[in-house]
Design an enzyme around this catalytic site. Structure first.
Site, PDB file in Angstrom:
ATOM      1  N   CYS A  14     -10.081  -5.062   0.977  1.00  0.00           N
ATOM      2  CA  CYS A  14     -11.172  -4.094   1.110  1.00  0.00           C
ATOM      3  C   CYS A  14     -12.119  -4.223  -0.087  1.00  0.00           C
ATOM      4  O   CYS A  14     -11.836  -4.942  -1.051  1.00  0.00           O
ATOM      5  CB  CYS A  14     -10.605  -2.675   1.201  1.00  0.00           C
ATOM      6  N   ASN A  53       0.841  -1.193   0.000  1.00  0.00           N
ATOM      7  CA  ASN A  53       0.000   0.000   0.000  1.00  0.00           C
ATOM      8  C   ASN A  53       0.877   1.244   0.000  1.00  0.00           C
ATOM      9  O   ASN A  53       1.951   1.280   0.595  1.00  0.00           O
ATOM     10  CB  ASN A  53      -1.012  -0.002   1.147  1.00  0.00           C
ATOM     11  N   GLU A  90      -3.091  -4.746  -2.874  1.00  0.00           N
ATOM     12  CA  GLU A  90      -3.660  -5.682  -3.845  1.00  0.00           C
ATOM     13  C   GLU A  90      -3.785  -5.042  -5.213  1.00  0.00           C
ATOM     14  O   GLU A  90      -3.432  -5.637  -6.232  1.00  0.00           O
ATOM     15  CB  GLU A  90      -5.042  -6.161  -3.375  1.00  0.00           C
ATOM     16  N   GLU A 133       0.363   5.283   0.543  1.00  0.00           N
ATOM     17  CA  GLU A 133      -0.549   6.343   0.958  1.00  0.00           C
ATOM     18  C   GLU A 133      -0.081   7.700   0.440  1.00  0.00           C
ATOM     19  O   GLU A 133       1.040   7.854  -0.035  1.00  0.00           O
ATOM     20  CB  GLU A 133      -0.661   6.370   2.479  1.00  0.00           C
TER      21      GLU A 133
END
Length: 160
Positions: free
Chosen positions: A112, A62, A75, A64
């Site tokens: 998610c 990930n 993912e 950010e």
């Protein structure tokens, strides 16, 4: 009125050591990717690794951004990289691991909703299921034979 019952089958492994050896290797790649996450805001690091039918392993973590919607999950980072570098390859398996810089994550953490939607797009396009393995930092690992177990009522291009 008609009732519709939806069932999903998931498999739970007690530890990474209980996984098949190729999935252990894939999860190790996901752990390494997780360590490269850029998560200064959420303090929640996620790593993903994809095993492709050409034998390649693609990773993602990930990333950010201070402008929160501009970040990207592990993912989707891995999937979109696969699409850019190996567009013809099929994704056979995906391993995901998540950890918090604040609390120890010992329960399996699934993708998610946005990532589920991205994964199902690739699963549908390649016309074959993607095995998905997910876990926290340590502990149990959950396996799904297809993203459709995690997102049974999919939205795809057939409705457009």
């Amino acid at each position: 009125m008609k009732e519709i019952k939806i069932e999903s089958t998931l498999y739970v492994y007690n530890t990474v050591k209980d996984l098949p050896s190729d999935v252990q290797d894939l999860m190790n790649n996901a752990h390494q990717a997780r360590d490269k996450a850029y998560a200064p805001y959420s303090k929640f690091n996620v790593g993903a690794a994809l095993l492709l039918d050409n034998g390649e392993v693609v990773i993602g973590s990930n990333q950010e951004n201070a402008s929160y919607p501009s970040g990207l999950c592990a993912e989707r980072t891995a999937i979109y990289y696969k699409g850019a570098k190996y567009p013809e390859a099929k994704i056979l398996k995906m391993a995901i691991t998540a950890s918090s810089q604040i609390n120890k994550t010992t329960e399996p953490i699934p993708p998610c909703g946005a990532c589920r939607q991205a994964i199902v797009e690739y699963e549908i396009n390649q016309k074959s299921p993607i095995e998905i393995y997910f876990m926290g930092e340590t502990g149990k690992v959950v396996k799904s034979n297809s993203l459709k177990n995690l997102l049974p009522l999919v939205f795809d291009k057939s409705v457009l």
